[in-house]
Motif scaffolding. Sequence first.
Motif, PDB file in Angstrom:
ATOM      1  N   VAL A  13       0.524  -1.455  -0.080  1.00 44.86           N
ATOM      2  CA  VAL A  13      -0.113  -0.414   0.002  1.00 44.86           C
ATOM      3  C   VAL A  13       0.996   0.895   0.091  1.00 44.86           C
ATOM      4  CG1 VAL A  13      -1.466   1.478   1.658  1.00 44.86           C
ATOM      5  CG2 VAL A  13      -1.873  -1.071   1.115  1.00 44.86           C
ATOM      6  N   ASP A  14       2.090   1.124   0.493  1.00 45.81           N
ATOM      7  CA  ASP A  14       2.819   2.464   0.900  1.00 45.81           C
ATOM      8  C   ASP A  14       3.305   2.948  -0.332  1.00 45.81           C
ATOM      9  OD1 ASP A  14       2.593   2.819   3.674  1.00 45.81           O
ATOM     10  OD2 ASP A  14       4.119   2.301   4.283  1.00 45.81           O
ATOM     11  N   ALA A  15       3.874   1.447  -1.684  1.00 46.42           N
ATOM     12  CA  ALA A  15       4.531   1.729  -2.246  1.00 46.42           C
ATOM     13  C   ALA A  15       3.668   2.356  -3.377  1.00 46.42           C
ATOM     14  CB  ALA A  15       4.687   0.581  -2.452  1.00 46.42           C
ATOM     15  N   ALA A  16       2.302   2.100  -3.336  1.00 44.89           N
ATOM     16  CA  ALA A  16       1.163   2.462  -4.122  1.00 44.89           C
ATOM     17  C   ALA A  16       1.143   3.510  -3.718  1.00 44.89           C
ATOM     18  CB  ALA A  16      -0.090   1.475  -4.439  1.00 44.89           C
ATOM     19  N   VAL A  17       0.950   4.238  -2.404  1.00 42.95           N
ATOM     20  CA  VAL A  17       1.195   5.674  -2.952  1.00 42.95           C
ATOM     21  C   VAL A  17       1.986   6.267  -3.386  1.00 42.95           C
ATOM     22  CG1 VAL A  17       0.861   7.215  -0.988  1.00 42.95           C
ATOM     23  CG2 VAL A  17      -0.676   5.802  -0.941  1.00 42.95           C
ATOM     24  N   GLU A  18       3.178   5.494  -2.718  1.00 42.91           N
ATOM     25  CA  GLU A  18       4.218   6.263  -3.057  1.00 42.91           C
ATOM     26  C   GLU A  18       4.372   6.400  -4.998  1.00 42.91           C
ATOM     27  OE1 GLU A  18       7.367   4.412  -1.562  1.00 42.91           O
ATOM     28  OE2 GLU A  18       6.762   5.262   0.460  1.00 42.91           O
ATOM     29  N   LEU A  19       3.554   5.394  -5.639  1.00 43.39           N
ATOM     30  CA  LEU A  19       4.338   5.520  -7.007  1.00 43.39           C
ATOM     31  C   LEU A  19       2.490   6.562  -7.827  1.00 43.39           C
ATOM     32  CD1 LEU A  19       4.656   4.505  -9.717  1.00 43.39           C
ATOM     33  CD2 LEU A  19       3.661   2.616  -9.108  1.00 43.39           C
ATOM     34  N   GLU A  20       2.434   6.514  -7.139  1.00 47.91           N
ATOM     35  CA  GLU A  20       1.153   7.841  -7.253  1.00 47.91           C
ATOM     36  C   GLU A  20       1.387   9.100  -7.097  1.00 47.91           C
ATOM     37  OE1 GLU A  20      -3.972   8.681  -7.213  1.00 47.91           O
ATOM     38  OE2 GLU A  20      -3.310   6.795  -5.804  1.00 47.91           O
ATOM     39  N   ALA A  21       1.855   9.481  -6.135  1.00 49.90           N
ATOM     40  CA  ALA A  21       2.509  10.721  -5.715  1.00 49.90           C
ATOM     41  C   ALA A  21       3.842  11.103  -7.542  1.00 49.90           C
ATOM     42  CB  ALA A  21       3.064  10.753  -4.577  1.00 49.90           C
ATOM     43  N   VAL A  23       3.756   9.231 -10.026  1.00 56.32           N
ATOM     44  CA  VAL A  23       3.116   9.192 -11.141  1.00 56.32           C
ATOM     45  C   VAL A  23       2.877  11.318 -11.344  1.00 56.32           C
ATOM     46  CG1 VAL A  23       1.144   8.993 -13.041  1.00 56.32           C
ATOM     47  CG2 VAL A  23       2.859   7.178 -11.342  1.00 56.32           C
ATOM     48  N   ARG A  24       1.383  11.731 -10.784  1.00 56.46           N
ATOM     49  CA  ARG A  24       1.501  13.055 -10.308  1.00 56.46           C
ATOM     50  C   ARG A  24       2.410  13.751 -11.134  1.00 56.46           C
ATOM     51  NH1 ARG A  24      -3.938  12.120 -10.251  1.00 56.46           N
ATOM     52  NH2 ARG A  24      -4.767  10.520  -8.990  1.00 56.46           N
ATOM     53  N   ALA A  25       3.404  13.783  -9.617  1.00 57.50           N
ATOM     54  CA  ALA A  25       4.679  15.216  -9.775  1.00 57.50           C
ATOM     55  C   ALA A  25       5.515  14.577 -11.590  1.00 57.50           C
ATOM     56  CB  ALA A  25       5.754  14.443  -8.641  1.00 57.50           C
ATOM     57  N   TYR A  26       5.358  13.371 -12.151  1.00 54.96           N
ATOM     58  CA  TYR A  26       5.863  13.865 -13.150  1.00 54.96           C
ATOM     59  C   TYR A  26       5.195  14.427 -14.193  1.00 54.96           C
ATOM     60  CZ  TYR A  26       7.574  12.320 -17.673  1.00 54.96           C
ATOM     61  OH  TYR A  26       7.971  11.818 -19.173  1.00 54.96           O
ATOM     62  N   SER A  27       3.911  13.923 -14.480  1.00 52.80           N
ATOM     63  CA  SER A  27       2.595  14.608 -15.202  1.00 52.80           C
ATOM     64  C   SER A  27       2.844  15.778 -14.949  1.00 52.80           C
ATOM     65  CB  SER A  27       1.192  13.938 -14.896  1.00 52.80           C
ATOM     66  OG  SER A  27       0.603  14.983 -15.454  1.00 52.80           O
ATOM     67  N   LYS A  74      -4.505   4.271 -11.842  1.00 53.73           N
ATOM     68  CA  LYS A  74      -5.050   3.046 -11.391  1.00 53.73           C
ATOM     69  C   LYS A  74      -3.368   2.578 -11.580  1.00 53.73           C
ATOM     70  CE  LYS A  74      -6.545  -2.106 -12.369  1.00 53.73           C
ATOM     71  NZ  LYS A  74      -5.817  -2.619 -12.903  1.00 53.73           N
ATOM     72  N   ILE A  75      -2.801   1.704 -10.187  1.00 54.05           N
ATOM     73  CA  ILE A  75      -1.756   1.358  -9.333  1.00 54.05           C
ATOM     74  C   ILE A  75      -1.988  -0.283 -11.024  1.00 54.05           C
ATOM     75  CG2 ILE A  75       0.408   0.042  -8.423  1.00 54.05           C
ATOM     76  CD1 ILE A  75      -0.306   2.797  -8.307  1.00 54.05           C
ATOM     77  N   ASP A  76      -1.787  -0.984 -12.292  1.00 54.49           N
ATOM     78  CA  ASP A  76      -1.807  -1.965 -12.554  1.00 54.49           C
ATOM     79  C   ASP A  76      -1.052  -2.676 -11.591  1.00 54.49           C
ATOM     80  OD1 ASP A  76      -3.136  -0.675 -14.027  1.00 54.49           O
ATOM     81  OD2 ASP A  76      -1.453   0.008 -15.218  1.00 54.49           O
ATOM     82  N   THR A 105      16.624   3.572  -6.179  1.00 58.07           N
ATOM     83  CA  THR A 105      17.649   5.384  -4.457  1.00 58.07           C
ATOM     84  C   THR A 105      15.916   5.513  -4.085  1.00 58.07           C
ATOM     85  OG1 THR A 105      17.557   6.403  -5.710  1.00 58.07           O
ATOM     86  CG2 THR A 105      19.925   5.662  -5.459  1.00 58.07           C
ATOM     87  N   GLY A 106      15.164   4.731  -3.246  1.00 58.22           N
ATOM     88  CA  GLY A 106      13.977   4.893  -2.726  1.00 58.22           C
ATOM     89  C   GLY A 106      13.032   5.854  -3.380  1.00 58.22           C
ATOM     90  N   MET A 107      13.268   5.812  -4.344  1.00 62.20           N
ATOM     91  CA  MET A 107      12.078   7.115  -5.162  1.00 62.20           C
ATOM     92  C   MET A 107      11.739   6.352  -6.688  1.00 62.20           C
ATOM     93  SD  MET A 107      13.887  10.777  -5.756  1.00 62.20           S
ATOM     94  CE  MET A 107      12.733  11.103  -6.798  1.00 62.20           C
ATOM     95  N   TRP A 108      10.999   6.827  -6.925  1.00 61.41           N
ATOM     96  CA  TRP A 108       9.365   5.756  -8.103  1.00 61.41           C
ATOM     97  C   TRP A 108      10.235   7.117  -9.242  1.00 61.41           C
ATOM     98  CZ3 TRP A 108       8.209   1.076  -8.748  1.00 61.41           C
ATOM     99  CH2 TRP A 108       7.371   0.461  -7.477  1.00 61.41           C
TER     100      TRP A 108
END
Length: 113
Positions: A13-21, A23-27, A74-76, A105-108
């Motif tokens: 869940v933590d990884a998915a939350v970090e990944l979503e953040a 993705v939104r930052a990159y976009s 959606k995190i696939d 290094t700890g960042m998506w």
Amino acid sequence: MTSAPNTSAALAVDAAVELEAAVRAYSAAYLGGKGEAYDLLSQRCRERMTRAAFLQLVAAASEQYGPQEIASLKIDQVSGDLGRVTYTYAKPELDQRGEPWVRETGMWRVDDC
């Protein structure tokens, strides 16, 4: 005492939350014409494209589309340090399906190059 499955689930869940953040930052950076988008690329992608070349793409995307809100995300899949994400916009030509991401290094970081 927390059991291993619960700990694994919490980490996922933590990884998915970090990944979503991420993705939104990159976009936001990419479509907003910001150079920070390059810093959100994986090492592999940065080795394939210079900052200057990538910033030309970012400038063109920003000029053509301007900032766009992600309509759905959606995190696939998240497995260890790898993930895949599908996200859409009001402009379908921007939609990403199963876009690869990698945690370095700890960042998506986006790994679609």
